[in-house]
Every structure is written in structure tokens, then in C-alpha cells.
Design a protein around this motif. Structure first.
Motif, PDB file in Angstrom:
ATOM      1  N   LEU A 131      -7.406   1.432   3.538  1.00 36.52           N
ATOM      2  CA  LEU A 131      -6.640   0.529   4.397  1.00 36.52           C
ATOM      3  C   LEU A 131      -7.076   0.684   5.852  1.00 36.52           C
ATOM      4  O   LEU A 131      -7.328  -0.311   6.550  1.00 36.52           O
ATOM      5  N   CYS A 154       0.841  -1.203   0.000  1.00 37.23           N
ATOM      6  CA  CYS A 154       0.000   0.000   0.000  1.00 37.23           C
ATOM      7  C   CYS A 154       0.875   1.251   0.000  1.00 37.23           C
ATOM      8  O   CYS A 154       0.405   2.344   0.318  1.00 37.23           O
ATOM      9  N   GLY A 176       6.984  -6.251   0.274  1.00 42.90           N
ATOM     10  CA  GLY A 176       7.943  -7.133   0.927  1.00 42.90           C
ATOM     11  C   GLY A 176       7.260  -8.344   1.551  1.00 42.90           C
ATOM     12  O   GLY A 176       7.589  -9.494   1.246  1.00 42.90           O
ATOM     13  N   SER A 184      10.060  -4.443  -3.127  1.00 39.20           N
ATOM     14  CA  SER A 184       9.508  -3.884  -1.903  1.00 39.20           C
ATOM     15  C   SER A 184       8.700  -2.642  -2.299  1.00 39.20           C
ATOM     16  O   SER A 184       8.922  -2.042  -3.346  1.00 39.20           O
ATOM     17  N   VAL A 209     -10.476  -0.993   6.388  1.00 40.35           N
ATOM     18  CA  VAL A 209     -10.415  -2.465   6.429  1.00 40.35           C
ATOM     19  C   VAL A 209      -9.784  -2.914   7.753  1.00 40.35           C
ATOM     20  O   VAL A 209     -10.277  -3.836   8.418  1.00 40.35           O
ATOM     21  N   VAL A 219      -5.153 -10.862   3.057  1.00 36.47           N
ATOM     22  CA  VAL A 219      -4.538 -10.416   1.803  1.00 36.47           C
ATOM     23  C   VAL A 219      -3.449 -11.394   1.378  1.00 36.47           C
ATOM     24  O   VAL A 219      -3.378 -11.804   0.214  1.00 36.47           O
ATOM     25  N   GLU A 220      -2.623 -11.780   2.335  1.00 37.86           N
ATOM     26  CA  GLU A 220      -1.499 -12.639   1.976  1.00 37.86           C
ATOM     27  C   GLU A 220      -1.991 -14.020   1.529  1.00 37.86           C
ATOM     28  O   GLU A 220      -1.459 -14.591   0.566  1.00 37.86           O
TER      29      GLU A 220
HETATM   30  P1  ADP Z   1       5.560  -2.888   1.558  1.00 36.75           P
HETATM   31  O1  ADP Z   1       6.760  -3.478   0.886  1.00 36.75           O
HETATM   32  O2  ADP Z   1       5.024  -1.673   0.849  1.00 36.75           O
HETATM   33  O3  ADP Z   1       5.738  -2.669   3.026  1.00 36.75           O
HETATM   34  P2  ADP Z   1       4.129  -5.293   2.224  1.00 36.75           P
HETATM   35  O4  ADP Z   1       3.592  -6.349   1.311  1.00 36.75           O
HETATM   36  O5  ADP Z   1       5.363  -5.640   3.003  1.00 36.75           O
HETATM   37  O6  ADP Z   1       4.388  -3.975   1.352  1.00 36.75           O
HETATM   38  O7  ADP Z   1       3.062  -4.824   3.268  1.00 36.75           O
HETATM   39  C1  ADP Z   1       1.773  -4.440   2.924  1.00 36.75           C
HETATM   40  C2  ADP Z   1       0.803  -5.035   3.938  1.00 36.75           C
HETATM   41  O8  ADP Z   1      -0.468  -4.467   3.735  1.00 36.75           O
HETATM   42  C3  ADP Z   1       0.683  -6.530   3.781  1.00 36.75           C
HETATM   43  O9  ADP Z   1       0.757  -7.152   5.042  1.00 36.75           O
HETATM   44  C4  ADP Z   1      -0.686  -6.706   3.174  1.00 36.75           C
HETATM   45  O10 ADP Z   1      -1.263  -7.918   3.542  1.00 36.75           O
HETATM   46  C5  ADP Z   1      -1.437  -5.506   3.738  1.00 36.75           C
HETATM   47  N1  ADP Z   1      -2.563  -5.095   2.880  1.00 36.75           N
HETATM   48  C6  ADP Z   1      -2.528  -4.932   1.544  1.00 36.75           C
HETATM   49  N2  ADP Z   1      -3.745  -4.555   1.065  1.00 36.75           N
HETATM   50  C7  ADP Z   1      -4.556  -4.473   2.113  1.00 36.75           C
HETATM   51  C8  ADP Z   1      -5.935  -4.128   2.256  1.00 36.75           C
HETATM   52  N3  ADP Z   1      -6.693  -3.818   1.207  1.00 36.75           N
HETATM   53  N4  ADP Z   1      -6.431  -4.153   3.481  1.00 36.75           N
HETATM   54  C9  ADP Z   1      -5.680  -4.478   4.545  1.00 36.75           C
HETATM   55  N5  ADP Z   1      -4.381  -4.818   4.494  1.00 36.75           N
HETATM   56  C10 ADP Z   1      -3.814  -4.816   3.279  1.00 36.75           C
END
Ligand code: ADP
Length: 420
Positions: free
Chosen positions: A320, A260, A360, A403, A323, A336-337
Motif C-alpha cells: 500500500l 487494507c 467502508g 467495514s 502504491v 481502486v474505487e
Molecule cells: P476500511 O473499511 O478498512 O477503512 P476502506 O474501503 O474504507 O476500508 O478504505 C480502504 C482504502 O484503501 C480505499 O480508499 C481503497 O481505495 C484504498 N486501497 C485499497 N487497495 C489499495 C491499493 N492496492 N493501493 C492503494 N490504495 C488502496
């Protein structure tokens, strides 16, 4: 197969960064995600292998144990030298983990002296008189003094290291570095004779790092950021660069985004603006049990196979927050993961052969779901964002893991549509 260099990185993004640096220097380089074991297979004929750990902010004993296990595994692959990659801003707590991990690596290698240099000139990190600068500011005057996990309030690397080790810490200043490889080697040996175990070296440019790399080729353990790794890579004979970036017509192409971060949101916007097909995942609906993954796959099947697609959970800060308020931060991330991991598996089953993953944590979820433990590092699409190559049960896969904040705004479009 005998590795020239084995590397342990103290976080996942750092692992990609340092692997890209070795590869830029002409070494055929593998990147291993997480602690390897007997079942972890490296791509053939690598010169360097990087094990990406999560040891930066865990308790020191845990960081030491994980790093030593990686060192032992790298030795079984023939690694002659161990490079310990940490952050170019020396992210650490007052007591670790850089000092304890370096000492442990040295003890097990029987090493009596090591060299440290976290300089990364392309990112504005330089070291002068042992002080770390971030662009034109001392580290302790930079925004890093407010880092949420590891606030850096001192810029003196010898002082920071001295607090993390019971051994002596010395300095090789810029004047010596500018006199060249022999001068640095002599200065390190002089420190060693005087009982100094950790030698911090100054470096302002990539040329300085090349001198340091050549001067430290024979040391069993060397430590720093990606810049010194590249210097070492340039100094040792590599085989051949890994394969070039995959051609746009090699299998179907997809982006899965879970980051995000502002940059990822921009990359998503550019993908829309290019008129390419994209789908936003409804995380709240998935949490209520709706088959959001199944719906996304039906959408994917209806798309033009010639075009790359984007499927994303990434959300604006407001969305975000909404949610997370409803599901809780951990549950939202888990939803999400799980979704993106499932989608990755099904997309590869359906013929996706170029997969770009944004985030990441998201990258970790996707590689785990795909069962990818090690990749071969290829050409960079943007600094620190290389294509990598993996073998899956469905054949070869070109994988780009970035990342959140990495890559130019047009990365998604460029990486998946541009002819080489
Ligand atoms: P970055 O590298 O930008 O930190 P990450 O993948 O490490 O990205 O972290 C983003 C986090 O946000 C993840 O844990 C993901 O599951 C969570 N996430 C992504 N989209 C949403 C959403 N729509 N609602 C809630 N959490 C989300």
C-alpha cells in the motif's frame, strides 16, 4: 406504509450497525445510503428506516442541515419517532456535532426533552453515573483519548454534552433504571418540568437498555448508539424479521475487497487457504491505462460458476505504501474505487446475486456504481455484518457491506459457501 422509527446515523458503518440492531429486535428495517430525495424508494412495509449520513466530523452547520433533511424525509414516510445514532464512544468535537444535531432534531419536532444513552454492552461500552466506560476503563483512560479525529479526554457525558448545547443536561442514574420503565419515565418527566432538555441515562446491560427503550417510546427524538435502538425495537411491536441469509446456490457469488485492514487481509488469506479462486488487482497497472477490469472479467468468466470468487485490491501495509508513494493517496484510492465499482456492475450483469464488499469507502463506491440507494436488512453473518437485499436493473441482489475490521477471519468463506 407507515414507519414506526426513522433513524439518522452519523456515519455509514454506524448506519449498518444500528439497522442490524433494529432488525435483531424484530423490526423490518431498511437502510438508506446517503441523503435521500424524492426518487429514493424504500422497500415495502418497513417498521424502521435508517439514513446513513457522513455527519460525524463535518462542520456542525452541515451536520445539522443534512440531518434535518433526513428527518423531513423520514417524516414523509410516516416515522413517528426519530432516533439519532451516534458512536458508542460519543465521538464528537468539543462543540459538536452530537449536541447541535440533537437540538436541531428536537426543535423541528417540537420536543422538549430527550434521552441519551451511548451504552453498547456487547462492545464493552457502559454508562455509570453518567460516565462512559470502554470495557474496564473510563473513556478518557482508553485508547480513544488518542483518536486521530476526535480525541476523547473526558468521560462525563453530562459535561461533554453541556459543552455542546446551551440547554440543561441531567442524569437518570442506574438505581432509577433498575426500578424499571415507570421510574425512568417519571424521572425524565421530572427533568423536563425542571427545564432540563437532555437527559443522560445509565445502562450496564441490554436489560437496562430494554427498560430505557420502553420508557422512551413516546419521545419524538431519542439519541444514542445501537444498544438503545435495539431496546426501543424490543419495546415496539415489529412486523416480521426480514428475509433470512441467502442460500449458497442462489446465483453466483463474489467478494470485492478494497479494505487494507488487518482483519480483511486475514479474511482474504482464509479464502485462499480454502482453495477458492481469487485475483489480486494491479492498481499501478490500472493507473498506466491497462484494462485491468477487462482482464479481471476474463478471469472471472473462466472460473467454475459453482464457486465463489474473490477479486481484491487490498494490499499489505508495504505494498500500500509503495502504491501510494507512486500515485499519491487520493489517486490510488480513486483508481481502486473506480475499478471495484466497474467490476461490481459487470459482475451483477454476469449473474452474480450474492456480493460481499469489504471496506467502508469501497462499499460506498460499489453501491454508487450499482445505483443502490436503499436496502432491506437481513440476517447477520457476524455481529454488525448483516446480509442486505437490493433490487437492481438485473434483478434481486444479496449484498453484504462490511467495514474493514468487521467479521470473523472465516467470514468470506462461511458467508458464501455454508448451507443454511
Ligand atoms: P476500511 O473499511 O478498512 O477503512 P476502506 O474501503 O474504507 O476500508 O478504505 C480502504 C482504502 O484503501 C480505499 O480508499 C481503497 O481505495 C484504498 N486501497 C485499497 N487497495 C489499495 C491499493 N492496492 N493501493 C492503494 N490504495 C488502496
Amino acid at each position: 406504509m407507515t414507519l414506526r422509527i426513522g433513524c439518522t446515523a452519523d456515519d455509514f458503518t454506524g448506519g449498518t450497525d444500528v439497522a442490524a440492531a433494529f432488525r435483531r429486535a424484530g423490526l423490518r428495517t431498511a437502510l438508506v445510503f446517503g441523503a435521500p430525495d424524492d426518487t429514493t424508494v424504500l422497500p415495502a412495509d418497513c417498521d424502521a428506516a435508517v439514513v446513513a449520513l457522513k455527519s460525524r466530523s463535518v462542520p456542525a452547520e452541515e451536520a445539522v442541515a443534512d440531518t434535518l433533511a433526513a428527518q423531513r424525509w423520514l417524516w414523509t414516510k410516516g416515522a413517528a419517532q426519530i432516533y439519532f445514532k451516534y458512536c458508542s464512544t460519543f465521538d464528537s468535537t468539543p462543540h459538536g456535532n452530537i449536541g447541535p444535531v440533537t437540538d436541531a432534531l428536537m426543535d423541528s419536532a417540537g420536543a422538549t426533552v430527550t434521552l441519551h444513552c451511548p451504552a453498547s454492552p456487547p462492545n464493552g461500552r457502559t454508562v455509570y453515573q453518567g460516565h462512559l466506560f470502554v470495557h474496564d476503563q473510563l473513556l478518557s483512560d482508553s485508547p480513544l483519548r488518542h483518536h486521530p479525529l476526535n480525541p476523547m479526554t473526558d468521560s462525563s457525558l453530562p459535561r461533554l454534552l453541556s459543552a455542546q448545547t446551551r440547554h440543561g443536561v441531567g442524569l437518570v442514574g442506574l438505581a432509577t433504571v433498575r426500578r424499571g420503565t415507570e421510574a425512568v419515565r417519571d424521572a425524565v418527566l421530572a427533568h423536563e418540568r425542571a427545564g432540563v432538555r437532555h437527559v443522560v441515562a445509565d445502562a450496564l446491560t441490554d436489560d437496562d437498555l430494554a427498560v430505557l427503550g420502553a420508557a422512551t417510546l413516546e419521545l419524538p427524538v431519542v439519541a444514542g448508539a445501537a444498544g438503545l435502538a435495539e431496546g426501543i425495537g424490543h419495546a415496539c411491536p415489529g412486523t416480521a424479521p426480514a428475509t433470512a441469509a441467502p442460500r449458497p446456490d442462489r446465483g453466483r457469488a463474489a467478494v470485492l475487497a478494497g479494505s487494507c485492514s488487518a482483519r480483511t487481509l486475514e479474511q482474504i488469506a482464509r479464502f485462499h487457504a480454502a482453495g477458492l479462486p481469487s485475483l489480486h488487482l494491479d492498481v499501478l497497472a490500472a493507473a498506466t491505462g491497462r484494462d485491468v477490469a477487462g482482464e479481471a472479467l476474463a478471469w472471472y468468466d473462466a472460473q467454475d460458476p459453482a464457486l465463489p470468487v474473490l477479486i481484491y485490491a487490498s494490499a499489505s501495509p508495504e505494498e500500500l505504501a509503495a502504491v501510494q508513494a507512486q500515485l499519491g493517496v487520493a489517486e490510488a484510492a480513486a483508481q481502486v474505487e473506480a475499478l471495484l465499482g466497474t467490476l461490481a456492475t459487470h459482475l451483477v450483469e454476469r449473474g452474480v446475486r450474492r456480493l460481499l464488499v469489504a471496506g467502508g469507502e469501497t462499499s460506498g463506491a460499489v453501491t454508487t456504481a450499482l445505483g443502490v440507494r436503499a436496502v432491506l436488512v437481513g440476517e447477520e453473518a457476524d455481529p454488525g455484518v448483516p446480509w442486505t437485499y437490493a433490487t437492481t436493473g438485473h434483478g434481486d441482489l444479496a449484498l453484504m457491506l462490511k467495514s474493514g475490521n468487521f467479521g470473523a477471519p472465516d467470514l468470506f468463506v462461511r458467508a458464501l459457501t455454508e448451507a443454511k
